[in-house]
Design an enzyme around this catalytic site. Sequence first.
Site, mmCIF file in Angstrom:
data_model
loop_
_atom_site.group_PDB
_atom_site.id
_atom_site.type_symbol
_atom_site.label_atom_id
_atom_site.label_comp_id
_atom_site.label_asym_id
_atom_site.label_seq_id
_atom_site.Cartn_x
_atom_site.Cartn_y
_atom_site.Cartn_z
ATOM 1 N N ARG B 53 0.864 -1.173 0.000
ATOM 2 C CA ARG B 53 0.000 0.000 0.000
ATOM 3 C C ARG B 53 0.905 1.229 0.000
ATOM 4 O O ARG B 53 2.118 1.129 0.148
ATOM 5 C CB ARG B 53 -0.998 0.016 1.159
ATOM 6 C CG ARG B 53 -0.724 -0.830 2.354
ATOM 7 C CD ARG B 53 0.438 -0.322 3.132
ATOM 8 N NE ARG B 53 0.257 1.070 3.476
ATOM 9 C CZ ARG B 53 1.239 1.910 3.738
ATOM 10 N NH1 ARG B 53 2.503 1.513 3.718
ATOM 11 N NH2 ARG B 53 1.001 3.168 4.041
ATOM 12 N N GLY B 54 0.294 2.384 -0.176
ATOM 13 C CA GLY B 54 1.088 3.593 -0.356
ATOM 14 C C GLY B 54 1.206 3.850 -1.848
ATOM 15 O O GLY B 54 1.617 2.962 -2.602
ATOM 16 N N ALA B 55 0.842 5.075 -2.266
ATOM 17 C CA ALA B 55 0.757 5.359 -3.704
ATOM 18 C C ALA B 55 2.031 4.972 -4.469
ATOM 19 O O ALA B 55 1.954 4.270 -5.486
ATOM 20 C CB ALA B 55 0.415 6.831 -3.910
ATOM 21 N N ARG B 90 -7.211 -0.401 -7.258
ATOM 22 C CA ARG B 90 -7.411 0.708 -6.316
ATOM 23 C C ARG B 90 -7.764 1.947 -7.136
ATOM 24 O O ARG B 90 -6.967 2.369 -7.986
ATOM 25 C CB ARG B 90 -6.120 1.002 -5.503
ATOM 26 C CG ARG B 90 -5.570 -0.127 -4.636
ATOM 27 C CD ARG B 90 -6.318 -0.368 -3.333
ATOM 28 N NE ARG B 90 -6.541 0.763 -2.470
ATOM 29 C CZ ARG B 90 -5.714 1.164 -1.489
ATOM 30 N NH1 ARG B 90 -4.566 0.538 -1.275
ATOM 31 N NH2 ARG B 90 -6.032 2.192 -0.724
ATOM 32 N N GLN B 202 -2.684 2.270 9.838
ATOM 33 C CA GLN B 202 -1.357 2.298 9.219
ATOM 34 C C GLN B 202 -0.361 3.123 10.035
ATOM 35 O O GLN B 202 0.840 2.885 9.973
ATOM 36 C CB GLN B 202 -1.423 2.887 7.797
ATOM 37 C CG GLN B 202 -2.164 2.020 6.797
ATOM 38 C CD GLN B 202 -3.618 2.445 6.648
ATOM 39 O OE1 GLN B 202 -4.213 2.994 7.576
ATOM 40 N NE2 GLN B 202 -4.188 2.176 5.490
ATOM 41 N N ASP B 243 -2.048 10.640 -2.190
ATOM 42 C CA ASP B 243 -2.350 9.583 -3.162
ATOM 43 C C ASP B 243 -2.674 10.149 -4.527
ATOM 44 O O ASP B 243 -2.486 9.491 -5.548
ATOM 45 C CB ASP B 243 -3.504 8.710 -2.667
ATOM 46 C CG ASP B 243 -3.042 7.845 -1.508
ATOM 47 O OD1 ASP B 243 -2.956 8.367 -0.380
ATOM 48 O OD2 ASP B 243 -2.722 6.662 -1.739
ATOM 49 N N ASN B 253 -5.589 12.348 0.198
ATOM 50 C CA ASN B 253 -4.744 11.473 1.024
ATOM 51 C C ASN B 253 -5.670 10.701 1.960
ATOM 52 O O ASN B 253 -6.890 10.874 1.956
ATOM 53 C CB ASN B 253 -3.717 12.325 1.790
ATOM 54 C CG ASN B 253 -2.661 11.490 2.483
ATOM 55 O OD1 ASN B 253 -2.101 10.574 1.880
ATOM 56 N ND2 ASN B 253 -2.398 11.778 3.746
ATOM 57 N N LYS B 254 -5.093 9.850 2.755
ATOM 58 C CA LYS B 254 -5.836 8.989 3.682
ATOM 59 C C LYS B 254 -6.916 9.791 4.420
ATOM 60 O O LYS B 254 -6.689 10.906 4.869
ATOM 61 C CB LYS B 254 -4.849 8.388 4.680
ATOM 62 C CG LYS B 254 -5.408 7.387 5.652
ATOM 63 C CD LYS B 254 -6.084 6.205 4.992
ATOM 64 C CE LYS B 254 -5.156 5.530 4.003
ATOM 65 N NZ LYS B 254 -5.864 4.605 3.092
#
Lengths: 366, 366
Positions: B53-55, B90, B202, B243, B253-254
């Site tokens: 995970r993580g762009a 995603r 996370q 992201d 973002n998150k």
Amino acid sequence: MRVNNQPQTTLWCESATQTTFIIDQTLLPHQLDIIPLKTLDDFCHSISAMQVRGAPLIGITAAFGLAAAIAVNPQSTAIAQAANTLIATRPTAINLRWAVEKIQASVANVAEAQRADVALQHATRLRQHDIATCEAIGEHGYQLIAEQHRRNPNKTLNILTHCNAGWLATIDWGTALAPIYKAQQAGIPLHVWVDETRPRNQGAKLTAWELGQQGVPHTIIADNTGGHLMQHGLVDLCIVGSDRTTAAGDVCNKIGTYLKALSANDNNVPFYVALPASTIDWTITDGVKDIPIEEREAEEITHMNGVDANGQLHEVLISAPGSAAANYGFDVTPARLVTGLITEHGVYSANQTHLAELQNRVVNAQ
Amino acid sequence: MRVNNQPQTTLWCESATQTTFIIDQTLLPHQLDIIPLKTLDDFCHSISAMQVRGAPLIGITAAFGLAAAIAVNPQSTAIAQAANTLIATRPTAINLRWAVEKIQASVANVAEAQRADVALQHATRLRQHDIATCEAIGEHGYQLIAEQHRRNPNKTLNILTHCNAGWLATIDWGTALAPIYKAQQAGIPLHVWVDETRPRNQGAKLTAWELGQQGVPHTIIADNTGGHLMQHGLVDLCIVGSDRTTAAGDVCNKIGTYLKALSANDNNVPFYVALPASTIDWTITDGVKDIPIEEREAEEITHMNGVDANGQLHEVLISAPGSAAANYGFDVTPARLVTGLITEHGVYSANQTHLAELQNRVVNAQ
């Protein structure tokens, strides 16, 4: 309110056995346990361990706790000591002090032999008063919801709430949720966004449970979510509770309330706080500066309990082992972000001038 | 970066066996499992199940995934199909599409027989490029931290971050955490407030773990807490990842990032976003309107996993049984709340004019 379709309150006293009964809220929603409180220690533990929580309920519990202590020792010095012990259990909520001082005052000019009876009668009156107060908050808040409903009668109103300021936080009705229950009874179509409310998940565990028991449509969301919902027009109204309110209208409530108020303000969503006038601390005006914020154990952040697929309860470590955690219980929402304060005496603007009128009214009523 | 004092990256490819290895991040911090990816299905699952995970890391994983698919079938229609399958895993992160399109472009004018080799070489170059990009972000962000440090050299700087934009979200260094690692190497005293980042934690699981492994002082907090800390001067700087970023500087973002940005703005705390230029979507300007927000399973909110006192992993229900939950993965922070965008090409203001300069630079560099 109702649990499994039976009427239920959060606390009651059996005078014959001089025993107070509470719901152990640390076990909800997985288990409904009624536990007896008899000694001062029982009462203090029930407050500090959050078997009871919510500013109004903490206050009433402390009132019965002090009455129980007075039944054991009615001397003034012993009463003062018991009062201090009770007040020290939770530093932020102001009702705790308010209720304890009410009981102290009720017995101050009473002969020692009568103090136990008088204190218990007074605690019982405070309990009845809390129910009436919450119902009045519900009526005043209901008017706000009904007004939004009249503007757009075909729309399901989306109301966001944080933490639990429902009947579980009081004796009955609740503060923030009382207007929602009144609106439900009036047939207004509504849906509640329930902030999970980390770290103790009072939203996901308690608010969701009590809304479910009452049949109110609701959806649990992570605390991070409210801003996104408000940006997309999915929140019509926020209503939260308060643990302490300043004379200028700053609101100290469960940690994270301030962030939702900022978001409501940024998206023109009305942000209301529902509270009994007893949560107003008339001695302070600057909430950020003057209200002590309770810090609790790191374990409330690093550990979580819940039931597995077999219904067995586990407590699990949910964060990186060895990492520290800081656990602040409350934050302060400045008055400028509050649309209005819903009290048992009506809806007041969150400013010193309007609240001074409320103060006069409260003082005159005493 | 280091794990148990050994150098480690999040993803690497063994060309002899044509196998890509990743850390299964769903098991961190409790278990460090390296798993092999071979088929397109393996890669898609690793992205959608958030093993990676993580762009930035999602992008590199997809690049190797497409290379693996091309090794099986190098025909253009098959490549296009595999590319679409990867992109659909995603919906929010833009690097995913960027990386997949890079691989597609690299083989477009290549004979089918050579496509597998060319794609793998290109994926390997993207991986190296990601490391260099993140280190450059680290250098530019470090200058901002060093500037604050120079103004008050005896103070430990408190930096708040949300989610995980550390080396685990990239190949190495990270985006938001890269400046922190650079500052640590330079001996600047600092401490990181780590937002837990519900619902997937996370922050508490990954950021806390990687900061701990690197010896960076840090404290986990509930997502609700940042506002309170900022009100009390306990945050000097926020740095988060992104992201997807619009050409006008809106940052997706998150979920919950927007709430922290509002609070930073309300308390005059600088709010920086660290990102590779590849996360900028030059085709859109209005993030709230134009970026699709991924909705994930309710179980990520209602259930939590962790280890008990015996080290055994459990998944437990943490909310009221029967209550629904909604799980939005991201939110959009409007550019007006962003102090600056830390990119591999320097720090840019979050507005269309300044970002157009960056776009020219990126286009000219290609």
